[in-house]
Write an enzyme that holds these catalytic residues in place. Structure first.
Site, PDB file in Angstrom:
ATOM      1  CD  GLU A   1       5.568  -0.619  12.846  1.00 17.40           C
ATOM      2  OE1 GLU A   1       4.459  -0.059  12.928  1.00 17.40           O
ATOM      3  OE2 GLU A   1       6.446  -0.517  13.710  1.00 17.40           O
TER       4      GLU A   1
ATOM      5  CG  ASN B   1      -0.428  -0.134   2.484  1.00 16.37           C
ATOM      6  OD1 ASN B   1       0.584  -0.804   2.651  1.00 16.37           O
ATOM      7  ND2 ASN B   1      -1.007   0.506   3.462  1.00 16.37           N
TER       8      ASN B   1
ATOM      9  CB  CYS C   1      -1.783   0.251   8.681  1.00 19.46           C
ATOM     10  SG  CYS C   1      -0.618   1.613   8.643  1.00 19.46           S
TER      11      CYS C   1
HETATM   12  P1  NAP Z   1       0.475  -9.130   3.553  1.00 20.14           P
HETATM   13  O1  NAP Z   1      -0.377  -9.986   2.696  1.00 20.14           O
HETATM   14  O2  NAP Z   1       0.620  -9.475   4.975  1.00 20.14           O
HETATM   15  O3  NAP Z   1       1.891  -9.045   2.804  1.00 20.14           O
HETATM   16  C1  NAP Z   1       2.897  -8.211   3.267  1.00 20.14           C
HETATM   17  C2  NAP Z   1       4.246  -8.743   2.828  1.00 20.14           C
HETATM   18  O4  NAP Z   1       4.465  -9.999   3.480  1.00 20.14           O
HETATM   19  C3  NAP Z   1       4.364  -9.007   1.338  1.00 20.14           C
HETATM   20  O5  NAP Z   1       5.667  -8.695   0.921  1.00 20.14           O
HETATM   21  C4  NAP Z   1       4.129 -10.497   1.246  1.00 20.14           C
HETATM   22  O6  NAP Z   1       4.724 -11.077   0.118  1.00 20.14           O
HETATM   23  C5  NAP Z   1       4.821 -10.979   2.510  1.00 20.14           C
HETATM   24  N1  NAP Z   1       4.372 -12.274   3.008  1.00 20.14           N
HETATM   25  C6  NAP Z   1       3.123 -12.799   2.964  1.00 20.14           C
HETATM   26  N2  NAP Z   1       3.115 -14.021   3.544  1.00 20.14           N
HETATM   27  C7  NAP Z   1       4.386 -14.268   3.957  1.00 20.14           C
HETATM   28  C8  NAP Z   1       5.009 -15.352   4.622  1.00 20.14           C
HETATM   29  N3  NAP Z   1       4.320 -16.429   5.002  1.00 20.14           N
HETATM   30  N4  NAP Z   1       6.336 -15.283   4.864  1.00 20.14           N
HETATM   31  C9  NAP Z   1       7.056 -14.200   4.507  1.00 20.14           C
HETATM   32  N5  NAP Z   1       6.504 -13.127   3.873  1.00 20.14           N
HETATM   33  C10 NAP Z   1       5.187 -13.159   3.621  1.00 20.14           C
HETATM   34  O7  NAP Z   1      -0.050  -7.606   3.527  1.00 20.14           O
HETATM   35  P2  NAP Z   1      -0.503  -6.701   2.316  1.00 20.14           P
HETATM   36  O8  NAP Z   1      -1.816  -7.183   1.817  1.00 20.14           O
HETATM   37  O9  NAP Z   1       0.608  -6.503   1.349  1.00 20.14           O
HETATM   38  O10 NAP Z   1      -0.673  -5.310   3.093  1.00 20.14           O
HETATM   39  C11 NAP Z   1      -1.786  -5.012   3.826  1.00 20.14           C
HETATM   40  C12 NAP Z   1      -1.602  -5.139   5.312  1.00 20.14           C
HETATM   41  O11 NAP Z   1      -0.465  -4.415   5.751  1.00 20.14           O
HETATM   42  C13 NAP Z   1      -2.767  -4.538   6.066  1.00 20.14           C
HETATM   43  O12 NAP Z   1      -3.137  -5.378   7.122  1.00 20.14           O
HETATM   44  C14 NAP Z   1      -2.215  -3.232   6.582  1.00 20.14           C
HETATM   45  O13 NAP Z   1      -2.885  -2.707   7.697  1.00 20.14           O
HETATM   46  C15 NAP Z   1      -0.806  -3.608   6.878  1.00 20.14           C
HETATM   47  N6  NAP Z   1       0.041  -2.417   6.951  1.00 20.14           N
HETATM   48  C16 NAP Z   1       0.556  -2.028   8.168  1.00 20.14           C
HETATM   49  C17 NAP Z   1       1.320  -0.867   8.253  1.00 20.14           C
HETATM   50  C18 NAP Z   1       1.918  -0.408   9.551  1.00 20.14           C
HETATM   51  O14 NAP Z   1       2.878   0.377   9.499  1.00 20.14           O
HETATM   52  N7  NAP Z   1       1.413  -0.823  10.699  1.00 20.14           N
HETATM   53  C19 NAP Z   1       1.561  -0.112   7.114  1.00 20.14           C
HETATM   54  C20 NAP Z   1       1.024  -0.546   5.904  1.00 20.14           C
HETATM   55  C21 NAP Z   1       0.267  -1.708   5.826  1.00 20.14           C
HETATM   56  P3  NAP Z   1       3.873 -11.514  -1.181  1.00 20.14           P
HETATM   57  O15 NAP Z   1       3.341 -10.241  -1.740  1.00 20.14           O
HETATM   58  O16 NAP Z   1       4.871 -12.183  -2.042  1.00 20.14           O
HETATM   59  O17 NAP Z   1       2.807 -12.442  -0.692  1.00 20.14           O
END
Ligand code: NAP
Length: 480
Positions: free
Chosen positions: A252, A156, A286
């Site tokens: 995060e 995002n 987020c």
């Molecule tokens: P996501 O599905 O959790 O993926 C995030 C990252 O993790 C991607 O690079 C993904 O790679 C990788 N990943 C997924 N499964 C993994 C595993 N089993 N082992 C290692 N890496 C893995 O999240 P998203 O859909 O991209 O982002 C949305 C989420 O991020 C929301 O929940 C949002 O609130 C949160 N977020 C939090 C913050 C904060 O600062 N607190 C900021 C922004 C977003 P792939 O793409 O290759 O699957």
């Protein structure tokens, strides 16, 4: 300097490499392939880790001045190519061109802050003689880098969230392996290119493009990784924590942020802030406003004002400056949002505006009368849907705000200082924004959550601390 991407390559320990196996990168709005990047293998990860181990002492031995120069130069290169970076963010992701320009400006600030904070990475002297028998001892502690940081980032904020890991990691003297989200790898690769052109030595940085299902475990389970700095969803964060073993973790994660409107608030300002906080990046933030609790005396006036602002949010072509809100990251996600809204309707919710989907675009949507225990209240929507609740008084709003397994940030609108203080004291979150939306953030503040929203803090100075450790030095004086 022309910031052309080095073809369809990834950065392996300072070298740009190609792989036959590719991953297509899509523009979610046009549903069109815009680029492809290498699909890294487990062997690539193993090689990246091996070379990063060799890079760790190189990074640690960069003087603070050298780290600052690299970070400032990388920031200047991003600045010189501002529009190019913004167009990349907007093309591969969900942001409108205006939102992408703001993200680029913030990423430059994040890198410059990292350079500034590098010079403040200091320790302090310790009074050992506070314990009897230690009168002949003196000493201090200083901070040293953790070694190799694996940074995993979401789709995002594909540039600034990478800058929030890479900047502090370099400032603290670490080698870094970045695994950007598979959907949005291009901004991270461009940033890596800026760092290489800024003089970051080889072996210090890898940006590995690959699907988590293929390479995730080899990265997070490796004993040669000293810290995982993860930004992403709760479920992924939990899986990574279980597999990571004994290493430093920074998590995060997501949230379903509350936004409280008290009866003494400036309703117009509150309504405008709630609308922008709920629909920026089409709710894929987020910190997005998800649950709005309004004191009953002002509920209907607030609702009218709020709906007016929401209906003014212009959806459309994300590359146009006149567009306020772009698409979801893919059509599957937009369908998920549609299902959640249908489920809420079936359990008695009313759709006050929006509710329609067209491809990956979901209209800005406001629901009311959603049952308190519905999944759409308790979980993170991560889309352009916001829920309105009427409450009797502030205490009820605070209790309901806290009654979820998330706690990143909260917003409250009030002109009563006691209500503001009470909210600051009792909300279980990492940040309370008074007379602002839950999504207010600057890159220099400590940022992170409690409960299911994460572990540790980012925000440049705080991330640098997390990416370094204290080493104590104690001198015992001896008689000549
Ligand atoms: P996501 O599905 O959790 O993926 C995030 C990252 O993790 C991607 O690079 C993904 O790679 C990788 N990943 C997924 N499964 C993994 C595993 N089993 N082992 C290692 N890496 C893995 O999240 P998203 O859909 O991209 O982002 C949305 C989420 O991020 C929301 O929940 C949002 O609130 C949160 N977020 C939090 C913050 C904060 O600062 N607190 C900021 C922004 C977003 P792939 O793409 O290759 O699957």
């Amino acid at each position: 300097m022309a910031m052309k991407l080095a073809g369809q390559k990834m950065l392996l320990a300072g070298d740009w490499v190609e792989r036959e196996d590719k991953i297509d990168v899509w523009d979610p709005q046009k549903n069109e392939r815009i680029e492809s990047v290498p699909a890294a293998s487990r062997e690539d990860v193993e090689r990246a880790i091996k070379l990063a181990r060799e890079g760790a002492p190189i990074a640690a031995n960069l003087s603070v001045r050298e780290r600052m120069d690299i970070l400032n130069k990388a920031a200047s290169l991003v600045e010189e190519n501002h529009e190019d970076f913004a167009r990349t963010i907007a093309a591969e992701g969900v942001k409108t061109i205006n939102e992408a320009r703001s993200e680029t400006t913030r990423a430059i600030e994040t890198l410059r802050l990292s350079a500034e904070e590098a010079r403040r990475l200091t320790g302090e002297s310790i009074n050992f003689d506070q314990m009897p028998g230690n009168e002949d001892r003196m000493g201090y502690y200083f901070r040293f880098p953790v070694g190799v940081v694996a940074a995993i980032t979401p789709f995002n904020d594909p540039l600034n969230l990478v800058a929030h890991k890479l900047g502090p990691a370099v400032a603290a003297g670490n080698a870094v392996i970045i695994k950007p989200a598979t959907e949005t790898p291009l901004s991270a690769l461009k940033l890596a290119d800026a760092f290489m052109k800024a003089g970051l030595p080889k072996k210090v940085l890898t940006v590995i493009t690959g699907r988590s299902r293929d390479i995730g475990d080899s990265l997070i389970e490796s004993k040669d990784i000293n810290m995982i700095s993860f930004t992403g969803g709760y479920e992924t964060g939990e899986k990574i924590s279980k597999k990571a073993g004994l290493k430093k973790l920074s998590m995060e994660l997501g949230s379903n942020s509350p936004f409280i409107v008290c009866k003494d608030a400036d309703l117009k300002q509150a309504a405008a802030a709630a609308s922008s906080g709920a629909f920026a990046a089409a709710g894929q933030n987020c910190l997005s406003v998800q649950r709005i609790y309004v004191e009953e005396d002002v509920y209907s006036s607030f609702k009218d004002l709020f709906l007016k602002y929401v209906r003014e949010v212009r959806t459309g072509d994300k590359m146009l400056e006149s567009t306020d809100m772009g698409p979801l990251i893919n059509e599957k996600e937009a369908r998920r949002i549609e299902e959640w809204v249908e489920e809420a309707k079936n359990s008695g919710a009313a759709v006050l505006t929006g509710g329609q989907r067209e491809g990956a675009l979901f209209q800005p949507t406001v629901l009311e009368n959603v049952p308190e225990n519905a999944p759409i209240v308790k979980e993170e929507i991560f889309g352009p849907v916001v829920l309105l609740f009427k409450v009797e008084h502030l205490d009820e709003a605070l209790t309901r705000s806290n009654d979820v397994n998330y706690g990143l940030q909260a917003g409250i609108f009030t002109n009563n200082v006691n209500s503001a203080l009470k909210a600051a004291k009792s909300l279980h979150v990492g940040g309370v924004m008074i007379n602002d939306s839950s999504d207010f953030r600057i890159d220099a503040m400590p940022f992170g959550g409690v409960k299911g929203s994460g572990l540790g803090r980012e925000g440049v100075a705080f991330a640098i601390k997390e990416m370094s450790e204290e080493r104590i030095v104690c001198f015992k004086m001896t008689e000549e």
